[in-house]
Design a protein around this motif. Structure first.
Motif, mmCIF file in Angstrom:
data_model
loop_
_atom_site.group_PDB
_atom_site.id
_atom_site.type_symbol
_atom_site.label_atom_id
_atom_site.label_comp_id
_atom_site.label_asym_id
_atom_site.label_seq_id
_atom_site.Cartn_x
_atom_site.Cartn_y
_atom_site.Cartn_z
ATOM 1 N N GLY A 50 0.774 -1.239 0.000
ATOM 2 C CA GLY A 50 0.000 0.000 0.000
ATOM 3 C C GLY A 50 0.798 1.276 0.000
ATOM 4 N N LEU A 51 2.090 1.208 0.385
ATOM 5 C CA LEU A 51 2.867 2.448 0.472
ATOM 6 C C LEU A 51 4.128 2.394 -0.373
ATOM 7 C CD1 LEU A 51 3.541 5.215 1.655
ATOM 8 C CD2 LEU A 51 4.552 4.068 3.622
ATOM 9 N N LEU A 52 5.019 1.459 -0.076
ATOM 10 C CA LEU A 52 6.330 1.479 -0.697
ATOM 11 C C LEU A 52 6.289 1.159 -2.192
ATOM 12 C CD1 LEU A 52 8.534 -0.125 2.094
ATOM 13 C CD2 LEU A 52 8.045 2.284 1.652
ATOM 14 N N LEU A 53 5.540 0.135 -2.607
ATOM 15 C CA LEU A 53 5.506 -0.199 -4.026
ATOM 16 C C LEU A 53 4.794 0.870 -4.856
ATOM 17 C CD1 LEU A 53 4.980 -4.073 -4.020
ATOM 18 C CD2 LEU A 53 7.079 -2.782 -4.356
ATOM 19 N N PRO A 54 3.582 1.297 -4.490
ATOM 20 C CA PRO A 54 2.953 2.373 -5.261
ATOM 21 C C PRO A 54 3.777 3.654 -5.232
ATOM 22 C CG PRO A 54 1.351 1.274 -3.882
ATOM 23 C CD PRO A 54 2.697 0.762 -3.461
ATOM 24 N N PHE A 55 4.434 3.888 -4.102
ATOM 25 C CA PHE A 55 5.275 5.074 -3.973
ATOM 26 C C PHE A 55 6.350 5.062 -5.049
ATOM 27 C CE2 PHE A 55 7.626 7.880 -0.810
ATOM 28 C CZ PHE A 55 6.629 8.830 -0.792
ATOM 29 N N SER A 56 6.973 3.908 -5.247
ATOM 30 C CA SER A 56 8.013 3.789 -6.254
ATOM 31 C C SER A 56 7.441 3.962 -7.661
ATOM 32 C CB SER A 56 8.711 2.439 -6.125
ATOM 33 O OG SER A 56 9.778 2.343 -7.030
ATOM 34 N N ARG A 57 6.247 3.446 -7.903
ATOM 35 C CA ARG A 57 5.627 3.640 -9.220
ATOM 36 C C ARG A 57 5.355 5.123 -9.461
ATOM 37 N NH1 ARG A 57 2.633 -0.993 -7.814
ATOM 38 N NH2 ARG A 57 0.730 0.201 -7.447
ATOM 39 N N ALA A 58 4.968 5.825 -8.404
ATOM 40 C CA ALA A 58 4.748 7.269 -8.549
ATOM 41 C C ALA A 58 6.052 7.968 -8.912
ATOM 42 C CB ALA A 58 4.182 7.851 -7.256
ATOM 43 N N HIS A 59 7.156 7.535 -8.304
ATOM 44 C CA HIS A 59 8.460 8.094 -8.632
ATOM 45 C C HIS A 59 8.813 7.846 -10.087
ATOM 46 C CE1 HIS A 59 10.072 7.988 -4.197
ATOM 47 N NE2 HIS A 59 9.128 8.894 -4.400
ATOM 48 N N GLU A 60 8.620 6.614 -10.528
ATOM 49 C CA GLU A 60 8.966 6.254 -11.903
ATOM 50 C C GLU A 60 8.162 7.068 -12.909
ATOM 51 O OE1 GLU A 60 11.391 4.244 -12.991
ATOM 52 O OE2 GLU A 60 12.003 4.056 -10.906
ATOM 53 N N SER A 61 6.877 7.204 -12.657
ATOM 54 C CA SER A 61 6.028 7.969 -13.572
ATOM 55 C C SER A 61 6.428 9.438 -13.586
ATOM 56 C CB SER A 61 4.555 7.822 -13.166
ATOM 57 O OG SER A 61 4.139 6.479 -13.299
ATOM 58 N N GLU A 62 6.724 9.978 -12.406
ATOM 59 C CA GLU A 62 7.135 11.379 -12.324
ATOM 60 C C GLU A 62 8.465 11.593 -13.042
ATOM 61 O OE1 GLU A 62 6.492 14.626 -8.968
ATOM 62 O OE2 GLU A 62 7.963 13.118 -8.341
#
Length: 262
Positions: free
Chosen positions: A176-188
């Motif tokens: 819920g936090l670390l994996l989606p967080f990383s996807r948000a980083h990649e997209s940004e």
């Protein structure tokens, strides 16, 4: 509630207040608890260790090529950057706080031209400019703090409850936090990198071709919701949606004479 639990709850609230004050270059809420000097020092230390542990390419032509593309990218963001080409078959690259860039020789087999290589380097530089390393380190700190609080609270109800609560929190944090967080980083970083490469005079449309090349390599991949990166299809669609926004930057760079020939 005993004084220890109360102390950790107050600490958590204090951290959350600090977190709410930070935003990324694209306006996303971020977590930045570390200082820039601290992150730069960590980046320099990690880079030095990587150079000791990995083989640096002796291919002078490939090294010049990578340095040329990286120089054209970093010239539009400023600062001093060190670039190293590593002998590694994986199609990968990275950038670290403090102006450190590493490129694997395997990437040159997938990035078929200078604009495709620029898409990767621009993406990695975007990570640094958005301070994603700081955000990840801060998220880890916040997660550890939260787990300490849960451990203290659940411990009051016995070992079995404590163990179950910690296991569930660990899984919930990862998904819920670390994996989606990383996807948000990649997209940004994708979107920031697109603008950076365009300003540097590289054709942003080649970013789509790059990820099509990546996808054609095949290989198993976990479902997107269990991955730290967006799927190739998601990534390509996002890039295609943003390319019209950065084409004027690319055209302006061309008119200004920024036409890299690496």
């Amino acid at each position: 509630m005993n004084s220890k639990i109360k102390y950790w709850l107050v600490a958590c609230v204090a951290v959350v207040v600090v977190v709410g004050c930070a935003t990324s270059p694209t306006g996303r809420k971020t977590i930045k608890l570390m200082g820039a000097e601290q992150m730069n020092a960590m980046g320099a230390e990690a880079y030095a260790q990587i150079k000791q542990e990995q083989t640096i390419s002796k291919n002078a032509q490939a090294t010049r090529y990578v340095a040329c593309v990286a120089r054209s990218i970093t010239s539009v963001v400023g600062g001093e950057w060190e670039v190293t080409l590593f002998e590694d078959e994986s199609a990968n690259a990275f950038a670290l706080p403090g102006g450190k860039i590493g490129v694997h020789t395997g990437l040159l087999d997938v990035a078929k031209n200078q604009s495709q290589l620029a898409a990767v380097i621009g993406h990695e530089v975007g990570h640094v400019l958005a301070e994603h390393s700081n955000e990840r380190a801060s998220a880890s700190t916040l997660t550890n703090l939260g787990m300490t609080v849960v451990d203290a609270v659940a411990g009051a109800y016995g070992p079995a409850t404590q163990q179950t609560a910690m296991s569930l929190l660990g899984l919930g944090t990862q998904v819920g936090l670390l994996l989606p967080f990383s996807r948000a980083h990649e997209s940004e970083a994708d979107i920031m990198g697109l603008a950076i490469m365009a300003k540097g005079g590289f054709d942003p449309r080649e970013s789509v071709s790059l990820w099509q090349n990546m996808a054609s390599q095949g290989g198993g991949a976990p479902p997107e919701f269990m991955s730290t990166h967006p799927s190739h299809a998601t990534r390509i669609a996002d890039l295609q949606a943003h390319i019209p926004e950065v084409m004027p930057e690319y055209q302006a760079a061309q008119r200004a004479g920024r036409k890299p020939s690496c």
